[in-house]
Design a protein around this motif. Structure first.
Motif, short mmCIF file in Angstrom:
data_model
loop_
_atom_site.label_atom_id
_atom_site.label_comp_id
_atom_site.label_asym_id
_atom_site.label_seq_id
_atom_site.Cartn_x
_atom_site.Cartn_y
_atom_site.Cartn_z
N CYS A 7 34.33 36.86 35.80
CA CYS A 7 34.52 37.25 34.38
C CYS A 7 35.21 38.59 34.26
CB CYS A 7 33.18 37.27 33.65
SG CYS A 7 32.12 38.69 34.06
N LEU A 8 35.21 39.39 35.35
CA LEU A 8 35.77 40.74 35.27
C LEU A 8 37.06 40.89 36.07
CD1 LEU A 8 32.74 43.24 35.23
CD2 LEU A 8 34.13 42.39 33.33
N THR A 9 37.78 39.80 36.21
CA THR A 9 39.13 39.88 36.77
C THR A 9 40.01 38.97 35.93
OG1 THR A 9 40.50 39.59 38.76
CG2 THR A 9 38.65 38.06 38.50
N LEU A 10 41.22 39.44 35.66
CA LEU A 10 42.15 38.60 34.91
C LEU A 10 42.69 37.52 35.84
CD1 LEU A 10 44.17 41.42 33.13
CD2 LEU A 10 42.48 39.89 32.06
N MET A 42 45.78 38.44 37.74
CA MET A 42 45.68 39.41 38.83
C MET A 42 45.42 38.73 40.17
SD MET A 42 43.20 42.15 36.90
CE MET A 42 42.87 43.16 38.35
N ALA A 49 43.22 48.26 38.12
CA ALA A 49 42.99 48.13 39.57
C ALA A 49 41.96 47.02 39.77
CB ALA A 49 42.54 49.47 40.13
N GLY A 50 40.69 47.36 40.00
CA GLY A 50 39.67 46.32 40.14
C GLY A 50 39.40 45.63 38.81
N GLY A 51 39.46 46.40 37.74
CA GLY A 51 39.28 45.86 36.39
C GLY A 51 37.83 45.76 35.96
N THR A 52 36.88 46.11 36.83
CA THR A 52 35.48 45.84 36.50
C THR A 52 34.97 46.66 35.31
OG1 THR A 52 34.80 47.43 38.19
CG2 THR A 52 34.82 45.11 38.82
N LEU A 99 38.08 45.86 31.97
CA LEU A 99 37.99 44.56 31.29
C LEU A 99 36.71 44.44 30.47
CD1 LEU A 99 39.48 42.21 34.00
CD2 LEU A 99 40.50 42.84 31.82
#
Lengths: 216, 316
Positions: free
Chosen positions: A107-110, A113, B29-32, B35
């Motif tokens: 849920c926390l990566t597009l 990506m 970068a990681g997006g944690t 996002l």
């Protein structure tokens, strides 16, 4: 329920039908909201992007709204609904999948990506006919009640055992320079990113311990 | 989530140039953390520049005996690196005290340094927050303040920095390396990297627009006993109420830093010198001038006790 034309009905089917009915009944309101959102974000209209990755060994190429999470790409676009959406904020672990061998919150990566990555979901670990040892152990030890967190728990547990094997330390590791051992405290600490609302934790621990013993 | 366009950068310099010239652009970068905040529309970038895949994922020795950690090294990889475990144990301990296994696999070194506060008033878009919406006020002051800062805060903001990693980096005197839009690089001591809130709590670091972190440099190993003690509401997977990073050296030069008490990792060099005199003297120096809120005065006592626990363990 004598009419078996309605069977077999998958839970997914029931949910989809339910959602469609609901959408019809709220169409005017939905349309208004949608218009509002669109006009408000005139500077930011939906942007599409292409991405290719492998899921459970199969290549997929998708063109997605850039906002699509990997979880939504798997569930809504590839119809792999085993990975679950719990909190959608990386707090519950229900969406855990394995990307290039490592467990992450999908849920926390597009989705965009993840170009070129190898993704394994619960569907890729095993099937009802040929279960992965971790799936088998969860069944044998009753490692769930409602089952919603289970795909995430199993994907997490499988990758977690690889982390221990690779010597990755945890908060429960006293001696950082030694190879970590999968004690009960280590196992619980390493699985803390997977929440089980039914609190089946003791059985989950037993299931994982059995697989760890077998793999050792 | 607001719509945004997306591109993969081809080099750090190009990424910095794009973000500098594109209004509403951000690195991802990681997006944690980003996002998470984008879903809540607390962060609303209109363009994302993906800085993964630029080769910034290596940990290499430096000529003067230290280590250079690439900006995109994942938290798991940094914590598991044998050189870090052996020579910078406080950093490894701090990293594994944070987040969950899944998050540490995605989160990066640079992203960890840039993560935003977990102040509930920052997260609740119905509440005023000078950090989220400059000039709107602070909902936390006079509110639920158990988690908040006890020192270094202002009338505009009492939020804390949530990073464990940064507290260890502060104790180790790490340096943050960056590249700017014009291609120039600079090194920023970790002590100067994060800002106190003052009247601009939305500006959290000294980075310029488009300036990108390329790595973090650790000086040569300090030796000694290196410990990180984190006190939190759950045994795992929770942010610090108070944390202590310490490097205890028998021949002097020991140092200590606190997490969970301020807008940045909190270290006072004069307090390091008091470590031989014990936890009370050290913490008194560390927290001189502390102004706790109604609900978090306990953090002053908790900090002293946590320092005491760390000192006792270092001697054991």
């Amino acid at each position: 329920m004598s009419d078996d034309r309605f069977l077999p009905v998958s839970r997914r089917g029931v949910l989809a039908t339910g959602a469609a009915t609901m959408a019809v009944s709220v169409t005017p309101a939905f349309a208004q909201t949608h218009e509002l959102t669109r006009s408000r974000s005139s500077a930011g209209k939906p942007s599409m992007a292409k991405v290719s990755f492998q899921v459970n060994g199969e290549p997929h190429s998708l063109e997605l709204d850039t906002r699509t999470s990997l979880l939504d790409a798997l569930r809504e676009h590839l119809e792999l609904t085993g990975s679950k959406k719990g909190c959608d904020h990386g707090q519950c672990g229900a969406c855990t999948v394995i990307v290039d061998g490592r467990r992450i919150n999908s849920c926390l990566t597009l989705a965009v990506m993840n170009e070129g990555r190898q993704i394994t979901t619960i569907e890729g670990l095993g099937s009802p006919e040929a279960m992965h040892p971790m799936q088998q152990a969860f069944v044998e030890h009753d490692g769930y009640q409602c089952g919603y967190c289970t795909p995430g728990q199993i994907c997490s547990a499988v990758a977690m055992l690889d982390e221990v094997k690779a010597g990755v330390p945890s908060h429960a590791t006293a001696d950082l320079t030694a190879s970590p051992k999968l004690t009960n405290a280590e196992l619980r600490e390493r699985m803390s990113g997977n929440i089980c609302r039914c609190a089946a934790y003791s059985n989950i621990v037993e299931a994982i311990e059995e697989v760890a013993r077998g793999a050792a | 989530m607001k719509a945004f366009t997306y591109e993969r950068a081809s080099s750090p310099a190009q990424a910095a140039a794009i973000v500098a010239r594109t209004p509403g652009a951000k690195f991802i970068a990681g997006g944690t953390n980003l996002l998470d905040l984008m879903k809540l529309e607390i962060e609303t970038p209109t363009h994302l520049v993906d800085v993964n895949g630029l080769g910034l994922d290596q940990i290499e020795p430096t000529p003067d005996g230290g280590l250079r950690i690439g900006a995109m090294v994942r938290n798991t990889d940094l914590a598991a690196d044998m050189r870090v475990r052996r020579d910078y144990a406080v950093l490894s301990h701090a990293l594994v005290a944070g987040a969950s296994g899944q998050l540490r696999n995605a989160a990066t070194t640079a992203g960890n340094l840039l993560q935003r506060t977990r102040c509930p008033y920052f997260y609740d878009t119905n509440m005023p927050c000078n950090k989220r919406k400059p000039g709107s006020g602070c909902g936390a002051i006079g509110g639920y303040t158990r988690q908040h800062a006890i020192i270094g805060h202002s009338e505009a903001c009492i939020a804390t920095n949530p990073s464990d990693m940064a507290v260890a980096l502060r104790a180790l005197d790490a340096t943050v390396e960056t590249i700017q839009a014009d291609g120039k690089t600079r090194s920023i001591p970790i002590a100067d990297f994060h800002r106190l809130p003052g009247d601009t709590p939305h500006i959290e670091t000294v980075l310029n627009r488009g300036e990108m972190i390329t790595g973090v440099v650790l000086p040569k190993p300090l030796g000694g006993v290196q410990l990180y003690r984190k006190v939190r509401d759950r045994a795992s997977y929770a942010f610090a109420i108070v944390s202590v990073a310490a490097v205890m050296r028998p021949d002097g030069g020991s140092r200590v830093a606190l997490g969970g008490v301020a807008h940045k990792p909190w270290r006072v060099e004069a307090a390091d010198a008091r470590l031989p005199d014990g936890a009370r003297a050290t913490t008194a120096e560390l927290l001189r001038g502390a102004r706790p809120q109604q609900e978090n005065a306990f953090k002053v006592i908790l900090a002293e006790r946590t320092v005491a626990a760390v000192l006792a363990k270092a001697k054991a």
